[in-house]
Design a protein around this motif. Sequence first.
Motif, PDB file in Angstrom:
ATOM      1  N   SER A 195       0.839  -1.195   0.000  1.00  0.00           N
ATOM      2  CA  SER A 195       0.000   0.000   0.000  1.00  0.00           C
ATOM      3  C   SER A 195       0.873   1.244   0.000  1.00  0.00           C
ATOM      4  O   SER A 195       2.092   1.162   0.175  1.00  0.00           O
ATOM      5  N   LYS A 196       0.221   2.375  -0.178  1.00  0.00           N
ATOM      6  CA  LYS A 196       0.918   3.663  -0.108  1.00  0.00           C
ATOM      7  C   LYS A 196       0.365   4.495   1.045  1.00  0.00           C
ATOM      8  O   LYS A 196       0.424   5.717   1.039  1.00  0.00           O
ATOM      9  N   ARG A 197      -0.118   3.799   2.060  1.00  0.00           N
ATOM     10  CA  ARG A 197      -0.739   4.473   3.201  1.00  0.00           C
ATOM     11  C   ARG A 197       0.276   4.977   4.218  1.00  0.00           C
ATOM     12  O   ARG A 197      -0.070   5.770   5.090  1.00  0.00           O
ATOM     13  N   PHE A 198       1.510   4.484   4.135  1.00  0.00           N
ATOM     14  CA  PHE A 198       2.489   4.791   5.172  1.00  0.00           C
ATOM     15  C   PHE A 198       3.655   5.597   4.621  1.00  0.00           C
ATOM     16  O   PHE A 198       4.091   5.406   3.485  1.00  0.00           O
ATOM     17  N   ASP A 199       4.164   6.484   5.465  1.00  0.00           N
ATOM     18  CA  ASP A 199       5.276   7.342   5.086  1.00  0.00           C
ATOM     19  C   ASP A 199       6.599   6.860   5.667  1.00  0.00           C
ATOM     20  O   ASP A 199       7.659   7.388   5.320  1.00  0.00           O
ATOM     21  N   ALA A 200       6.552   5.863   6.538  1.00  0.00           N
ATOM     22  CA  ALA A 200       7.753   5.248   7.101  1.00  0.00           C
ATOM     23  C   ALA A 200       7.351   3.934   7.746  1.00  0.00           C
ATOM     24  O   ALA A 200       6.258   3.810   8.308  1.00  0.00           O
ATOM     25  N   SER A 201       8.239   2.939   7.661  1.00  0.00           N
ATOM     26  CA  SER A 201       7.965   1.621   8.237  1.00  0.00           C
ATOM     27  C   SER A 201       9.201   1.123   8.971  1.00  0.00           C
ATOM     28  O   SER A 201      10.318   1.203   8.453  1.00  0.00           O
ATOM     29  N   VAL A 202       8.979   0.591  10.183  1.00  0.00           N
ATOM     30  CA  VAL A 202      10.068   0.027  10.982  1.00  0.00           C
ATOM     31  C   VAL A 202       9.706  -1.404  11.349  1.00  0.00           C
ATOM     32  O   VAL A 202       8.605  -1.668  11.853  1.00  0.00           O
TER      33      VAL A 202
END
Length: 228
Positions: free
Chosen positions: A134-141
């Motif tokens: 998806s493109k719902r997040f601006d950063a992922s950890v």
Amino acid sequence: MGHMKTLTAADGHVFSAYEAGSPDQPYALVVVQEIFGVNAHMRRVCDDFAERGFHVICPALFDRAEPGIELGYDTAGREKGLALRAQITLEDSLQDIYACAEALEHAGGHTKRKIGIIGYCWGGTLAWVAATQSKRFDASVCWYGGGIAARRDETPNCPVEMHFGGEDHSIPHMDVLAIRDAQPGVEIFVYDDAGHGFGCADRASFNQEAYMLAQQRSVAFLESHLQG
């Protein structure tokens, strides 16, 4: 510090989620559970992020199979968690995660807000998949996500940071190397003396030094990408 609330996924599934922090905090974050449910440890994780300036929602993913699950870090808890996870599809877990992202995006009158995601163990893998699907997040950890290697060739739609234990016997060292090779743009940290679950004080594998460094890096990474 936080509280449980009820959310509805796109398919109509109603589930519980733990919310911490207020909508006027500067950052917004979805926290994704291990296979032990939204237990005391996961709630402490959320509360800690709330104290650092994050508005946090953590979905109870096991509600799809059995509501109200909180498991301990013993053999029985692990087996129960694995059995519950096997009953839930990836697509359904993502729907619940996306519902949390939408709730954060519009909380407190926000119209468009940057959203981060962080996950642990099972949640670490889901944080990676959510970033690629998806493109719902601006950063992922992603903390010690055991399923990431199998999906290492997927393309993330946001910056990603990963944390692994060098002594994690459930995630082979070759898996981490394979992820590095496939994803040169992803920040990957390995903590040499840390095992699986090194960030959980309720586990025998808890490593205070590794946890503090990984947490410092995670917070800095999220803050840098969620500003504005």
